[in-house]
Design an enzyme around this catalytic site. Structure first.
Site, short mmCIF file in Angstrom:
data_model
loop_
_atom_site.label_atom_id
_atom_site.label_comp_id
_atom_site.label_asym_id
_atom_site.label_seq_id
_atom_site.Cartn_x
_atom_site.Cartn_y
_atom_site.Cartn_z
N HIS A 37 -57.65 -21.06 -19.34
CA HIS A 37 -58.50 -19.84 -19.08
C HIS A 37 -56.80 -18.79 -19.01
CE1 HIS A 37 -59.47 -15.93 -16.22
NE2 HIS A 37 -59.94 -16.12 -17.55
N GLU A 64 -59.62 -20.16 -23.42
CA GLU A 64 -60.46 -18.34 -23.81
C GLU A 64 -58.87 -18.13 -23.51
OE1 GLU A 64 -61.50 -14.88 -21.72
OE2 GLU A 64 -59.61 -16.65 -21.32
N ASP A 66 -58.58 -13.53 -23.86
CA ASP A 66 -58.93 -11.72 -23.68
C ASP A 66 -58.73 -11.17 -25.12
OD1 ASP A 66 -59.97 -12.26 -21.66
OD2 ASP A 66 -58.66 -12.50 -21.07
N HIS A 79 -55.32 -8.66 -21.65
CA HIS A 79 -56.66 -8.36 -20.92
C HIS A 79 -56.43 -7.28 -20.39
CE1 HIS A 79 -59.09 -8.89 -16.45
NE2 HIS A 79 -59.19 -9.80 -17.53
N GLU A 139 -62.07 -13.98 -26.40
CA GLU A 139 -62.93 -12.90 -26.07
C GLU A 139 -63.05 -12.13 -26.17
OE1 GLU A 139 -62.63 -12.70 -20.96
OE2 GLU A 139 -64.18 -10.67 -21.02
O1 G3P Z 1 -64.49 -15.12 -20.14
C1 G3P Z 1 -64.16 -15.46 -19.20
C2 G3P Z 1 -63.55 -14.96 -18.26
O2 G3P Z 1 -62.12 -14.90 -18.78
C3 G3P Z 1 -63.84 -12.88 -18.02
O3 G3P Z 1 -63.24 -12.54 -17.09
O4 G3P Z 1 -61.77 -10.80 -16.35
O5 G3P Z 1 -60.91 -12.98 -16.44
O6 G3P Z 1 -61.58 -11.96 -18.84
P1 G3P Z 1 -61.76 -12.50 -17.41
MG MG Z 2 -61.02 -13.34 -20.47
#
Ligand code: G3P
Ligand code: MG
Length: 271
Positions: A37, A64, A66, A79, A139
């Site tokens: 993450h 993953e 952002d 993010h 993402e």
């Molecule tokens: O992709 C899953 C997760 O990353 C979504 O929430 O806020 O961590 O981007 P966030």
């Molecule tokens: Mg995310």
């Protein structure tokens, strides 16, 4: 250049199998059972190359991260809407150009040893991941009103840098508009709808969007919900799971992949 305490050649965690086998939707998508993450956000500053390096050292095969756009429409890994939490800057990311953002420190807030880490461009992230053999889960995280543009820029950059012979990036988003645009521009790339609580229209929405995966907030999942989602043929990704027992429970229920800030710990929990 910042000093980076995580070497490129650190041995990966000693784990069970990270593959989803058995021919289900996750196997067809090539989804591993553990996805880092924001890289490996528990070990290094999120969404920086240091974090992706930490995920590689942990043995993650997918991460993953952002992506948002700068004021001059450059795609960067970031993010929040604002800069304060994860940089030494102030204000909204959408108001700064790439040149201005690159002068910020995106690492020192996490630990002094990461001071000087930059906000990386999408291109830099993909180059790094390609080099270490990690597949991206991008993402699409548009700033308000920039859904379409964010999807367009991300697909353009990723198409240019990611080799066609490698498994394509997995695109995911809370933004249905961004997912629609991504489908038009990259119809063969897998996409996932991200949700917090399962919305009442999740079945219609996933069908209409033509996504292959549903990325659910793990706190709101139950065995019944997992079973219902599985019956639709969607792959299930659960975020964010940092506890080994919880990961094992979710896998047992039928969740295909868990997204974790600590991929090292969760890879170690694989059966
Ligand atoms: O992709 C899953 C997760 O990353 C979504 O929430 O806020 O961590 O981007 P966030
Ligand atoms: Mg995310």
């Amino acid at each position: 250049m910042p000093h980076d305490p995580i070497p490129d050649n650190a041995p990966p965690a000693d784990t069970g199998t990270d593959d989803n086998d058995g021919g289900g939707p996750a196997a067809l998508l090539g989804l591993p059972r553990v996805i880092g993450h924001r890289g490996a956000a528990a070990s290094a500053p999120e969404n920086t190359v240091a974090s992706f390096r930490a995920a590689a050292a942990a043995g993650a095969t997918m991460v993953e991260f952002d992506v948002k756009l700068t004021s001059d429409s450059q795609a960067v890994a970031f993010h929040d809407e604002t800069l304060e939490r994860t940089t030494n800057g102030q204000g909204r990311i959408r108001d700064l150009s790439l040149g201005e953002l690159r002068r910020l420190d995106a690492g020192g807030w996490f630990e002094p040893v990461f001071a000087g880490e930059e906000i990386p461009t999408l291109e830099a992230v993909l180059d790094f991941l390609l080099g270490v053999g990690i597949r991206p889960n991008i993402e699409l995280k548009p700033c308000p009103g920039r859904d379409e543009e964010t999807a367009r820029v991300v697909v353009a950059v990723a198409s240019a840098c990611w080799p066609a012979h490698r498994p394509p990036p997995l695109l995911s988003s809370f933004s249905r508009e961004a997912l629609e645009v991504a489908r038009e521009l990259a119809p063969t790339w897998p996409r996932g709808l991200i949700v917090d609580r399962l919305p009442p229209d999740w079945q219609d929405a996933t069908l209409a969007l033509g996504v292959s995966a549903l990325h659910c907030q793990q706190r709101h999942l139950s065995p019944v919900a997992v079973e219902e989602i599985r019956r639709t043929g969607l792959a299930i990704v659960a975020w964010t799971v940092n506890d080994s027992d919880r990961a094992r429970t979710l896998w047992k229920w039928g969740v295909d992949a868990v997204v974790s800030d600590s991929p090292d710990v969760i890879l170690g929990a694989l059966p």
